[in-house]
Scaffold this motif. Structure first.
Motif, PDB file in Angstrom:
ATOM      1  N   GLU A 179       0.838  -1.187   0.000  1.00 21.45           N
ATOM      2  CA  GLU A 179       0.000   0.000   0.000  1.00 21.45           C
ATOM      3  C   GLU A 179       0.880   1.246   0.000  1.00 21.45           C
ATOM      4  O   GLU A 179       2.029   1.210   0.455  1.00 21.45           O
ATOM      5  N   ASN A 180       0.307   2.341  -0.453  1.00 20.62           N
ATOM      6  CA  ASN A 180       0.956   3.634  -0.345  1.00 20.62           C
ATOM      7  C   ASN A 180       0.886   4.092   1.112  1.00 20.62           C
ATOM      8  O   ASN A 180      -0.214   4.172   1.679  1.00 20.62           O
ATOM      9  N   GLU A 182       0.944   6.876   2.328  1.00 15.47           N
ATOM     10  CA  GLU A 182       0.159   8.089   2.499  1.00 15.47           C
ATOM     11  C   GLU A 182      -1.334   7.802   2.629  1.00 15.47           C
ATOM     12  O   GLU A 182      -2.090   8.654   3.087  1.00 15.47           O
ATOM     13  N   SER A 183      -1.765   6.610   2.236  1.00 17.27           N
ATOM     14  CA  SER A 183      -3.185   6.248   2.350  1.00 17.27           C
ATOM     15  C   SER A 183      -3.310   4.799   2.810  1.00 17.27           C
ATOM     16  O   SER A 183      -3.834   3.949   2.078  1.00 17.27           O
ATOM     17  N   PRO A 184      -2.837   4.494   4.020  1.00 17.26           N
ATOM     18  CA  PRO A 184      -2.890   3.110   4.521  1.00 17.26           C
ATOM     19  C   PRO A 184      -4.319   2.694   4.860  1.00 17.26           C
ATOM     20  O   PRO A 184      -5.152   3.529   5.218  1.00 17.26           O
ATOM     21  N   SER A 185      -4.569   1.406   4.734  1.00 16.39           N
ATOM     22  CA  SER A 185      -5.939   0.915   4.906  1.00 16.39           C
ATOM     23  C   SER A 185      -6.329   0.715   6.362  1.00 16.39           C
ATOM     24  O   SER A 185      -7.509   0.842   6.710  1.00 16.39           O
ATOM     25  N   ASN A 188      -4.836   4.825  11.433  1.00 15.87           N
ATOM     26  CA  ASN A 188      -5.672   6.014  11.582  1.00 15.87           C
ATOM     27  C   ASN A 188      -4.904   7.296  11.290  1.00 15.87           C
ATOM     28  O   ASN A 188      -5.254   8.361  11.799  1.00 15.87           O
ATOM     29  N   THR A 189      -3.888   7.213  10.483  1.00 14.36           N
ATOM     30  CA  THR A 189      -3.087   8.375  10.137  1.00 14.36           C
ATOM     31  C   THR A 189      -2.468   8.160   8.769  1.00 14.36           C
ATOM     32  O   THR A 189      -2.474   7.047   8.236  1.00 14.36           O
ATOM     33  N   SER A 190      -1.943   9.231   8.212  1.00 12.48           N
ATOM     34  CA  SER A 190      -1.220   9.160   6.952  1.00 12.48           C
ATOM     35  C   SER A 190       0.251   9.413   7.216  1.00 12.48           C
ATOM     36  O   SER A 190       0.606  10.203   8.088  1.00 12.48           O
ATOM     37  N   ASN A 192       3.038  10.956   5.502  1.00 13.32           N
ATOM     38  CA  ASN A 192       3.350  11.846   4.385  1.00 13.32           C
ATOM     39  C   ASN A 192       4.781  11.636   3.917  1.00 13.32           C
ATOM     40  O   ASN A 192       5.733  11.861   4.665  1.00 13.32           O
ATOM     41  N   THR A 193       4.947  11.227   2.665  1.00 16.42           N
ATOM     42  CA  THR A 193       6.286  10.941   2.157  1.00 16.42           C
ATOM     43  C   THR A 193       7.105  12.204   1.903  1.00 16.42           C
ATOM     44  O   THR A 193       8.289  12.114   1.591  1.00 16.42           O
ATOM     45  N   ALA A 205       6.395   4.837  -2.294  1.00 16.08           N
ATOM     46  CA  ALA A 205       4.948   5.031  -2.272  1.00 16.08           C
ATOM     47  C   ALA A 205       4.213   3.733  -2.605  1.00 16.08           C
ATOM     48  O   ALA A 205       3.027   3.764  -2.928  1.00 16.08           O
TER      49      ALA A 205
END
Length: 385
Positions: A179-180, A182-185, A188-190, A192-193, A205
Motif C-alpha cells: 500500500e501507499n 500516504e493512504s494506509p488501509s 488512523n493516520t497518513s 506523508n512521504t 509510495a
C-alpha cells in the motif's frame, strides 16, 4: 500430490475432560481439550474454541478445499500444525505454535486492524514450506525469540522481514502492506512521504512493513519488481531502510549496512534502531557523496513557499560546513558556519550592506565548504523577489 494421514476427525490417543460439539460446518470445544504426544487431529470444519486447548503435543491439521476459520473465546496453542486449505485459514482469535507450522497450501489470514490477533511462534517454534501461495497474510508474532524471519506477505506473495535483535524479544510482531503509506488501509493516520529528514530524497509510495519490538534491532527487507525500486533511487547503493518516527512525525534514515541485488530484486539490511519508535518502515533514498548534486540555484524570496530559501541538499551530509555568498563585485554579502538552509535573500554582513536588508535582484555566486565529506564547490545563485 497432497498427502495427509488424517481422516475427517482423528483423535489419538483419547482426549481427557473435553466436550465437543460437531455441527455440519464447525467443531466447537467447550471443555479441556488436549492432544497428547502421539496424538493427531484433523479439522475439516471451522474450529470454535470456547474452552481450554493450549496444552498440546502431537499435531493438528487444517484441511479444506475452500476457507476455514478459527474463532472462539480462547486462543488455542498447538505443538505442530499442518495447513492445507485451498483458499485461506482465517483467524478471529490468535493462535500459538510451540514447535512447527508446516505451510503446504493456503494463507493464514489475520485481521490487520486487530494487533492482538496473530499467528504466534513461541520460544523455539519455527515453520517450513512457506511460499507465495502459503504464508501469513497479516501479523506474525514471536515470543521469547532474539532472531526471526517473519513469513509474511500479502494475498499473492511472500515478503519476509528478518529481525535480528540485541536481546530476546518477549513479544514482537510484523506485517507487510502493499500500500501507499500516504493512504494506509488500517492505520488512523497518513505517513506523508514529503515529511522527511534533509538527508532523505524520496520515500517508497508502494509498500511498507509494520514492526513492533521494544528491543534494539536490525532488519533485513527484500524487494521485487513490484517494489519499483527504480522510481525511488537512481543507484541501488543509495537505497536505505527508512522509518516513520512516531514522535517527530517524519521519515528518518535507518541505514544501509549491507545490500545485495539490482532494481529487479534484492535485500537491504538496516543499522540498529528501536522499532517501537517507528510506526512503519519501508525503502527510501538517501543522499550520499556520490549522489549529491551541487549546482546553480534560483531563489525567489517572496514567501510563496517555492524557492524561498537557498536549500543545498548536501548540507545534510555535512553539518560542519561554511557558506559564503558574493555579489558581482566579489564582496561577501552573506556568510555562515554550519549553514542550515535558511538564507532568504538578506545580507548578514554590515561591511558591505546593512544586515537583514534585502539584497537586490541579480546574479550572485557562492562557495560552500562541506568539511565532513571534504568537498568544496562554487556555483551561481540568481536572486529574484
Amino acid at each position: 500430490m497432497r498427502k495427509s494421514i488424517y481422516l475427517k476427525l482423528v483423535f489419538a490417543p483419547l482426549f481427557l475432560g473435553c466436550t465437543l460439539l460437531f455441527a455440519q460446518e464447525e467443531t466447537q470445544n467447550f471443555g479441556a481439550l488436549k492432544i497428547h504426544e502421539s496424538g493427531a487431529i484433523g479439522f475439516h470444519e471451522n474450529l470454535i474454541n470456547n474452552g481450554s486447548f493450549d496444552d498440546n503435543l502431537g499435531i493438528a491439521g487444517f484441511f479444506n478445499d475452500d476457507d476455514l476459520t478459527i474463532s472462539g473465546a480462547f486462543r488455542p496453542i498447538f505443538n505442530d500444525v499442518e495447513i492445507i486449505v485451498d483458499n485461506h485459514l482465517y483467524l478471529e482469535i490468535g493462535v500459538g505454535i510451540k514447535n512447527n507450522s508446516n505451510f503446504v497450501i493456503g494463507n493464514v489470514v489475520t485481521p490487520r486492524n486487530l494487533l492482538d490477533i496473530n499467528f504466534d511462534y513461541i520460544n523455539n517454534a519455527f515453520y517450513t514450506g512457506e511460499n507465495n501461495a502459503s504464508k501469513i497474510d497479516g501479523y506474525a508474532a514471536i515470543a521469547n525469540k532474539q532472531n526471526f524471519v517473519f513469513p509474511i506477505g500479502n494475498e499473492f506473495k511472500i515478503r519476509p522481514l528478518e529481525l535480528n535483535s540485541d536481546a530476546l524479544n518477549s513479544d514482537a510482531k510484523a506485517a507487510y502492506f502493499y500500500e501507499n503509506p500516504e493512504s494506509p488501509s488500517t492505520f488512523n493516520t497518513s505517513f506523508n512521504t514529503e515529511n522527511k529528514d534533509l538527508i532523505l530524497l524520496r520515500i517508497s509510495a508502494f509498500e511498507f512493513w509494520d514492526l513492533n519490538s521494544d528491543v534494539l534491532s536490525q532488519v533485513k527487507l527484500t524487494w521485487d519488481t513490484d517494489s519499483n525500486i527504480e522510481e525511488i533511487v537512481n543507484e541501488v547503493k543509495d537505497l536505505r531502510v527508512v522509518g516513520w518516527n512516531t514522535e517527530m512525525q517524519l521519515w528518518e534514515d535507518l541505514g544501509n549496512t549491507s545490500f545485495n541485488g539490482n532494481f529487479a530484486s534484492g535485500s537491504l539490511t538496516s543499522a540498529t534502531f528501536l522499532p517501537n519508535n517507528y510506526s512503519i518502515i519501508t525503502f527510501g533514498e538517501s543522499l550520499s557523496t556520490e549522489s549529491i548534486i551541487l549546482d546553480n540555484f534560483l531563489l525567489t524570496a517572496n514567501n510563496d513557499g517555492i524557492n524561498d530559501f537557498l536549500v543545498i541538499d548536501a548540507i545534510a551530509l555535512s553539518p560542519n560546513n561554511r557558506l559564503q555568498i558574493y555579489n558581482r563585485w566579489g564582496r561577501v554579502v552573506y556568510e555562515e558556519n554550519d549553514y542550515k538552509n535558511l538564507f532568504a535573500g538578506e545580507s548578514n554582513n554590515n561591511a558591505t550592506i546593512s544586515a537583514s536588508e534585502g539584497l537586490p535582484d541579480g546574479v550572485y555566486y557562492y562557495i560552500v565548504n562541506l568539511f565532513d565529506i571534504d568537498i568544496t564547490h562554487q556555483g551561481y545563485l540568481y536572486l529574484s523577489h
